[in-house]
Write a protein that holds these residues in place. Sequence first.
Motif, PDB file in Angstrom:
ATOM      1  N   TRP A 158       0.824  -1.206   0.000  1.00 31.01           N
ATOM      2  CA  TRP A 158       0.000   0.000   0.000  1.00 31.01           C
ATOM      3  C   TRP A 158       0.856   1.253   0.000  1.00 31.01           C
ATOM      4  O   TRP A 158       0.696   2.112  -0.844  1.00 31.01           O
ATOM      5  CB  TRP A 158      -0.938   0.009   1.215  1.00 31.01           C
ATOM      6  CG  TRP A 158      -1.941   1.137   1.207  1.00 31.01           C
ATOM      7  CD1 TRP A 158      -1.805   2.371   1.784  1.00 31.01           C
ATOM      8  CD2 TRP A 158      -3.223   1.140   0.574  1.00 31.01           C
ATOM      9  NE1 TRP A 158      -2.919   3.135   1.557  1.00 31.01           N
ATOM     10  CE2 TRP A 158      -3.817   2.403   0.826  1.00 31.01           C
ATOM     11  CE3 TRP A 158      -3.929   0.204  -0.159  1.00 31.01           C
ATOM     12  CZ2 TRP A 158      -5.081   2.742   0.351  1.00 31.01           C
ATOM     13  CZ3 TRP A 158      -5.190   0.540  -0.626  1.00 31.01           C
ATOM     14  CH2 TRP A 158      -5.756   1.796  -0.372  1.00 31.01           C
ATOM     15  N   CYS A 406     -11.393  -2.234  -5.401  1.00 31.64           N
ATOM     16  CA  CYS A 406     -10.942  -1.911  -4.051  1.00 31.64           C
ATOM     17  C   CYS A 406      -9.427  -1.981  -3.890  1.00 31.64           C
ATOM     18  O   CYS A 406      -8.704  -1.153  -4.428  1.00 31.64           O
ATOM     19  CB  CYS A 406     -11.663  -2.801  -3.042  1.00 31.64           C
ATOM     20  SG  CYS A 406     -11.670  -2.114  -1.363  1.00 31.64           S
ATOM     21  N   TYR A 407      -8.911  -2.971  -3.181  1.00 33.87           N
ATOM     22  CA  TYR A 407      -7.498  -3.089  -2.808  1.00 33.87           C
ATOM     23  C   TYR A 407      -6.574  -3.064  -4.025  1.00 33.87           C
ATOM     24  O   TYR A 407      -5.405  -2.705  -3.927  1.00 33.87           O
ATOM     25  CB  TYR A 407      -7.338  -4.392  -2.021  1.00 33.87           C
ATOM     26  CG  TYR A 407      -5.974  -4.678  -1.459  1.00 33.87           C
ATOM     27  CD1 TYR A 407      -5.236  -3.704  -0.785  1.00 33.87           C
ATOM     28  CD2 TYR A 407      -5.412  -5.958  -1.570  1.00 33.87           C
ATOM     29  CE1 TYR A 407      -3.982  -3.990  -0.250  1.00 33.87           C
ATOM     30  CE2 TYR A 407      -4.178  -6.251  -1.036  1.00 33.87           C
ATOM     31  CZ  TYR A 407      -3.460  -5.269  -0.376  1.00 33.87           C
ATOM     32  OH  TYR A 407      -2.228  -5.551   0.154  1.00 33.87           O
ATOM     33  N   SER A 409      -6.355  -1.031  -6.281  1.00 31.66           N
ATOM     34  CA  SER A 409      -5.886   0.318  -6.618  1.00 31.66           C
ATOM     35  C   SER A 409      -4.441   0.554  -6.209  1.00 31.66           C
ATOM     36  O   SER A 409      -3.782   1.445  -6.744  1.00 31.66           O
ATOM     37  CB  SER A 409      -6.780   1.366  -5.949  1.00 31.66           C
ATOM     38  OG  SER A 409      -8.084   1.354  -6.493  1.00 31.66           O
ATOM     39  N   SER A 428     -13.232   2.071 -11.236  1.00 32.52           N
ATOM     40  CA  SER A 428     -12.773   1.681  -9.902  1.00 32.52           C
ATOM     41  C   SER A 428     -13.993   1.480  -9.018  1.00 32.52           C
ATOM     42  O   SER A 428     -14.788   2.393  -8.815  1.00 32.52           O
ATOM     43  CB  SER A 428     -11.871   2.772  -9.315  1.00 32.52           C
ATOM     44  OG  SER A 428     -11.464   2.431  -8.013  1.00 32.52           O
ATOM     45  N   SER A 430     -15.283   0.110  -5.273  1.00 35.91           N
ATOM     46  CA  SER A 430     -14.720  -0.165  -3.949  1.00 35.91           C
ATOM     47  C   SER A 430     -15.775  -0.158  -2.851  1.00 35.91           C
ATOM     48  O   SER A 430     -16.864   0.390  -3.018  1.00 35.91           O
ATOM     49  CB  SER A 430     -13.644   0.872  -3.604  1.00 35.91           C
ATOM     50  OG  SER A 430     -12.632   0.887  -4.573  1.00 35.91           O
ATOM     51  N   ASP A 432     -15.184   0.782   1.093  1.00 34.30           N
ATOM     52  CA  ASP A 432     -14.293   1.142   2.202  1.00 34.30           C
ATOM     53  C   ASP A 432     -15.085   1.431   3.472  1.00 34.30           C
ATOM     54  O   ASP A 432     -14.627   2.186   4.343  1.00 34.30           O
ATOM     55  CB  ASP A 432     -13.467   2.381   1.817  1.00 34.30           C
ATOM     56  CG  ASP A 432     -12.625   2.154   0.575  1.00 34.30           C
ATOM     57  OD1 ASP A 432     -12.228   0.992   0.347  1.00 34.30           O
ATOM     58  OD2 ASP A 432     -12.377   3.115  -0.172  1.00 34.30           O
ATOM     59  N   PRO A 440     -10.418   5.877   2.830  1.00 35.50           N
ATOM     60  CA  PRO A 440     -10.940   6.125   1.490  1.00 35.50           C
ATOM     61  C   PRO A 440     -10.285   7.318   0.800  1.00 35.50           C
ATOM     62  O   PRO A 440     -10.208   7.354  -0.427  1.00 35.50           O
ATOM     63  CB  PRO A 440     -12.440   6.358   1.704  1.00 35.50           C
ATOM     64  CG  PRO A 440     -12.611   6.588   3.146  1.00 35.50           C
ATOM     65  CD  PRO A 440     -11.508   5.868   3.824  1.00 35.50           C
ATOM     66  N   HIS A 443      -7.238   5.937  -0.533  1.00 31.77           N
ATOM     67  CA  HIS A 443      -7.645   5.096  -1.656  1.00 31.77           C
ATOM     68  C   HIS A 443      -7.862   5.948  -2.907  1.00 31.77           C
ATOM     69  O   HIS A 443      -7.437   5.593  -4.014  1.00 31.77           O
ATOM     70  CB  HIS A 443      -8.923   4.345  -1.294  1.00 31.77           C
ATOM     71  CG  HIS A 443      -9.163   3.134  -2.122  1.00 31.77           C
ATOM     72  ND1 HIS A 443     -10.020   2.127  -1.742  1.00 31.77           N
ATOM     73  CD2 HIS A 443      -8.666   2.741  -3.326  1.00 31.77           C
ATOM     74  CE1 HIS A 443     -10.035   1.187  -2.672  1.00 31.77           C
ATOM     75  NE2 HIS A 443      -9.227   1.544  -3.642  1.00 31.77           N
ATOM     76  N   GLN A 446      -4.613   6.829  -4.392  1.00 36.05           N
ATOM     77  CA  GLN A 446      -4.054   5.743  -5.200  1.00 36.05           C
ATOM     78  C   GLN A 446      -4.648   5.759  -6.608  1.00 36.05           C
ATOM     79  O   GLN A 446      -3.926   5.612  -7.608  1.00 36.05           O
ATOM     80  CB  GLN A 446      -4.342   4.391  -4.526  1.00 36.05           C
ATOM     81  CG  GLN A 446      -3.691   4.188  -3.171  1.00 36.05           C
ATOM     82  CD  GLN A 446      -2.264   3.684  -3.254  1.00 36.05           C
ATOM     83  OE1 GLN A 446      -1.642   3.677  -4.317  1.00 36.05           O
ATOM     84  NE2 GLN A 446      -1.710   3.270  -2.122  1.00 36.05           N
ATOM     85  N   ASP A 447      -5.965   5.946  -6.704  1.00 39.18           N
ATOM     86  CA  ASP A 447      -6.612   5.964  -8.017  1.00 39.18           C
ATOM     87  C   ASP A 447      -6.146   7.148  -8.858  1.00 39.18           C
ATOM     88  O   ASP A 447      -6.083   7.061 -10.086  1.00 39.18           O
ATOM     89  CB  ASP A 447      -8.132   5.999  -7.849  1.00 39.18           C
ATOM     90  CG  ASP A 447      -8.717   4.612  -7.599  1.00 39.18           C
ATOM     91  OD1 ASP A 447      -8.051   3.622  -7.951  1.00 39.18           O
ATOM     92  OD2 ASP A 447      -9.832   4.511  -7.063  1.00 39.18           O
ATOM     93  N   THR A 462     -17.885   4.094  -4.792  1.00 40.09           N
ATOM     94  CA  THR A 462     -17.646   3.432  -3.520  1.00 40.09           C
ATOM     95  C   THR A 462     -18.958   3.335  -2.752  1.00 40.09           C
ATOM     96  O   THR A 462     -19.933   4.011  -3.068  1.00 40.09           O
ATOM     97  CB  THR A 462     -16.625   4.200  -2.668  1.00 40.09           C
ATOM     98  OG1 THR A 462     -17.222   5.420  -2.218  1.00 40.09           O
ATOM     99  CG2 THR A 462     -15.379   4.530  -3.473  1.00 40.09           C
TER     100      THR A 462
END
Length: 535
Positions: A158, A406-407, A409, A428, A430, A432, A440, A443, A446-447, A462
């Motif tokens: 992560w 989700c994960y 990403s 995407s 997800s 969360d 989130p 998260h 990350q995206d 999400t």
Amino acid sequence: MQKKLSKKQGEGLSLLPYLIALSSGVLMGLTVAPVDAWFLAWIALAPLWVLVITSAKHKNQSPPASPALFWGIGYHGVALFWITGIHPMDWLGVPWWPSLAITLFCWSFISLYGGVFVAIWAAVMARAAKQKPWLRILIGTSIWCGLEALWSAGPLWWSSLAYTQSPHNLIILHLGQLSGTTTITATIVAINGLIAEAWINRQGAKNLSASSAPWRFVNPYLAIATTLLITLHLIGLALYSQPIAQPPAAALKIGVIQGNIPNKIKLTPEGLRRAITGYTNGYLTLVNQGVNAVLTPEGAMPFFQRDLAATPLISAVKEKGVVAWVGAFGERGRSYTNSLFTVIGSGEITSRYDKSKLVPLGEYIPFESILGGIISRLSPLDEHQVPGAANQIFDTPFGRAIVGICYESAFPEQFRRQAGAGGQFILSSSNDAHYSASMPFQHHAQDIMRAIETDRWTARATNTGYSAFVDPHGRTLWISRYNTYETHAETIYRRQTQTFYVRWGDWLTPLLLGLGALAWGCNIFWQNDGNTKLR
């Protein structure tokens, strides 16, 4: 009395490296949500670098790997503190005390696991302590990038150093188009290394001759660090300034639904009723806004694929004829998958993507033969979720899409591969819901990185937030509120460009490792050759 005082002073001094390392690791952890002090990343590694090199040169000090372990624990422990949000896991039927034990185990394990990688880095750097500063910077940067690449190849991943800059420093994040997150990580490590070497070699400027007076207070390492930082930001700015083509033929209006159904009630009759009502009504609302397709979150409809056809949502799709991407469960023998399905206007499912990166302990038990017995004593969890294949593609009526559930990403290679296979936009999906708001937001960060690296528009749905739309430059066009029911429609554009990273992958890590090994080997050879001639 004097001996006791000396002993206490010695103990205090022996603890100082650990306190400095832990504190600087915590500073690195503060770079991400919820604090978002992203600028600290450019200096937070330097204290550890100084500790490792100076302690390696003085044999009587603590082993360099020991403070490094504390640095890693400080960084990952703070950055991933949101993991503790899974407690209490009453929504999974886990009693309060076992839930707390599982939560603390997860948080402690990932923090220690991250610390081990930093300790390995420090151990290698200690061996290079007697090398020239420029070589130490090359070795330190290459080893850190190599360890991140190794770590990201496994199931637990992560907190790359690169994500400390997302979403605030979009300019430097554009270096990800060159060689993925490695480019940003290498930049951060190199800058920190130059600052550290400036401190270690600070006496050099003071010893300059009087004839060099105008340059006496100019530290060459700081000068190089400043030049490098500005240059790389200018390169990022050039990439960031590239116009984004938006031809009408490539336009695609997508709606997202944020169902806001807490995990605690998700599988109860109340949760199922809210899911059916919320996603069906949300679909109809978005269709009335003229969308081409609707995206739902991970597990939005908690039904198996065979049962989806009987749900009101699929009936609405048949009535309106607008495509829906539905998060639900697939079946594989006696196991199940967490999947995203394309449902076209006839109600037929034409494509399916199975989540391939599963959350350890949340969706499967790692090292089940070892940990399975321990977990079963703490919890009634009976997980039989299985991962999807690594080489999936996801075709839709609008062209091929890139999917991350989700994960996933956190794994750029997942997105790079799909972009290279013709994916034209990112979906995407997800959930969360069981974490605090900082997770989130991380998260979402990350995206943003995945959108920039692949040069693709992103639609993010999400369960409880944050749902969003992101353009290829990482700019958030819209982001939802947290813990609210929302629907939103936005126009994105399909793209077929291929960044250098999509085309060639992470080429920088092997290049740095190769250059580092070659330079180190040559330097050792020259040193040995020089010693031989002196004899």
